[in-house]
Motif scaffolding. Sequence first.
Motif, PDB file in Angstrom:
ATOM      1  N   ILE A 134       0.866  -1.074   0.050  1.00 34.64           N
ATOM      2  CA  ILE A 134      -0.176  -0.147  -0.109  1.00 34.64           C
ATOM      3  C   ILE A 134       0.683   1.146  -0.088  1.00 34.64           C
ATOM      4  CG2 ILE A 134      -0.195   0.351   2.355  1.00 34.64           C
ATOM      5  CD1 ILE A 134      -3.183   0.725   1.888  1.00 34.64           C
ATOM      6  N   GLU A 187       0.351   4.950  -1.873  1.00 36.10           N
ATOM      7  CA  GLU A 187       0.563   6.219  -1.411  1.00 36.10           C
ATOM      8  C   GLU A 187       1.322   7.171  -2.197  1.00 36.10           C
ATOM      9  OE1 GLU A 187       1.710   5.402   2.440  1.00 36.10           O
ATOM     10  OE2 GLU A 187      -0.472   4.421   3.201  1.00 36.10           O
ATOM     11  N   VAL A 241      -4.735  -2.603  -2.276  1.00 33.96           N
ATOM     12  CA  VAL A 241      -4.989  -2.661  -0.879  1.00 33.96           C
ATOM     13  C   VAL A 241      -5.140  -4.326  -0.614  1.00 33.96           C
ATOM     14  CG1 VAL A 241      -5.983  -0.264  -0.620  1.00 33.96           C
ATOM     15  CG2 VAL A 241      -7.456  -2.469  -1.083  1.00 33.96           C
ATOM     16  N   ASP A 262     -10.579  -4.589   6.850  1.00 30.64           N
ATOM     17  CA  ASP A 262     -10.891  -3.243   7.019  1.00 30.64           C
ATOM     18  C   ASP A 262     -10.426  -2.531   5.761  1.00 30.64           C
ATOM     19  OD1 ASP A 262      -8.077  -3.420   6.973  1.00 30.64           O
ATOM     20  OD2 ASP A 262      -7.716  -1.911   8.158  1.00 30.64           O
ATOM     21  N   ASP A 300     -11.941   0.942   5.078  1.00 27.19           N
ATOM     22  CA  ASP A 300     -11.337   1.972   5.785  1.00 27.19           C
ATOM     23  C   ASP A 300      -9.990   2.134   5.313  1.00 27.19           C
ATOM     24  OD1 ASP A 300     -12.988   2.095   7.871  1.00 27.19           O
ATOM     25  OD2 ASP A 300     -12.199   0.551   9.280  1.00 27.19           O
ATOM     26  N   GLN A 301      -9.304   1.187   4.548  1.00 25.97           N
ATOM     27  CA  GLN A 301      -8.079   1.647   3.817  1.00 25.97           C
ATOM     28  C   GLN A 301      -8.351   2.473   2.601  1.00 25.97           C
ATOM     29  OE1 GLN A 301      -5.359  -1.816   2.993  1.00 25.97           O
ATOM     30  NE2 GLN A 301      -6.308  -3.090   4.306  1.00 25.97           N
ATOM     31  N   ARG A 309      -8.965   5.746   3.752  1.00 25.13           N
ATOM     32  CA  ARG A 309      -7.802   6.532   4.174  1.00 25.13           C
ATOM     33  C   ARG A 309      -6.928   7.217   2.937  1.00 25.13           C
ATOM     34  NH1 ARG A 309      -2.269   6.126   5.016  1.00 25.13           N
ATOM     35  NH2 ARG A 309      -2.395   4.021   4.102  1.00 25.13           N
TER      36      ARG A 309
END
Length: 260
Positions: free
Chosen positions: A39, A43, A63, A69, A72-73, A76
């Motif tokens: 991940i 980014e 991901v 999650d 959620d990942q 974010r």
Amino acid sequence: MAGEALAPLRRPYGLDDLRRETSAAGVTGTVLVQTVSDISETEEFLALAAASDGLIRGVVGWVDLTAPDVSDQLARLRTLPGGDLLVGIRHQIQDEPDPHWFARPDVRRGLLAVSAADLVYDLLVLTPQLPIAHEVAATLPDLRFVLDHAAKPPIATGELTPWSDSIATLAKLPHITCKLSGLVTEASWTNWKPTDLTPYTDHILNSFGPSRVMFGSDWPVCELAATYSQVTTLAQSLTPTAHNQVFKSTAESVYGLRPM
């Protein structure tokens, strides 16, 4: 990227390299696609896209689909610099030793999270994995899929089946698009000819139709067999009546890219 054959690719590739290649080929916008299951690369790609002055119009990231999650990942990632340019997710299914990995319940849960986030899922599979890709995609009609590299047809051997049959079956699902990419490296790296690819590209276009086919450079991997400009010119010659769709409108529509 281990092995002597792939040694030419083992160097850094940066935004300046991309600008040089795209400028020479007349390409003004690109989608940057993940290369590793990490991940942190996603980014980095999002930040790079944010700093590219519009050259990178979208990022297909990664991901862990099996994580509980995933939603959620994804949320974010969208808060990070360039997060608004996240358009899809990909995982190298082609490298999974479990032939049924894509149909696992935890993977399906992750795919549902990708769908709920209104993102695309890029399918990186090999020909033997096409039936299970079809099985899974058929149960997820609200998730947009993009088949990368047309599932890597056996161009070097000249064989069409069973690849062609599986492609025709997959193309019957209206929420799947095929990427015209990665084909020169499935041919002979040193002496491929456009006519070697024609039976495969014709089948892709006939099966999906131009409105569900998009160009992909597969750069820098394509450099093993051809330059960025050569791959672009080749794809233009193989899609003489569908340039706007294959090189622009399909990707804009499927990935939801913002207008230039």
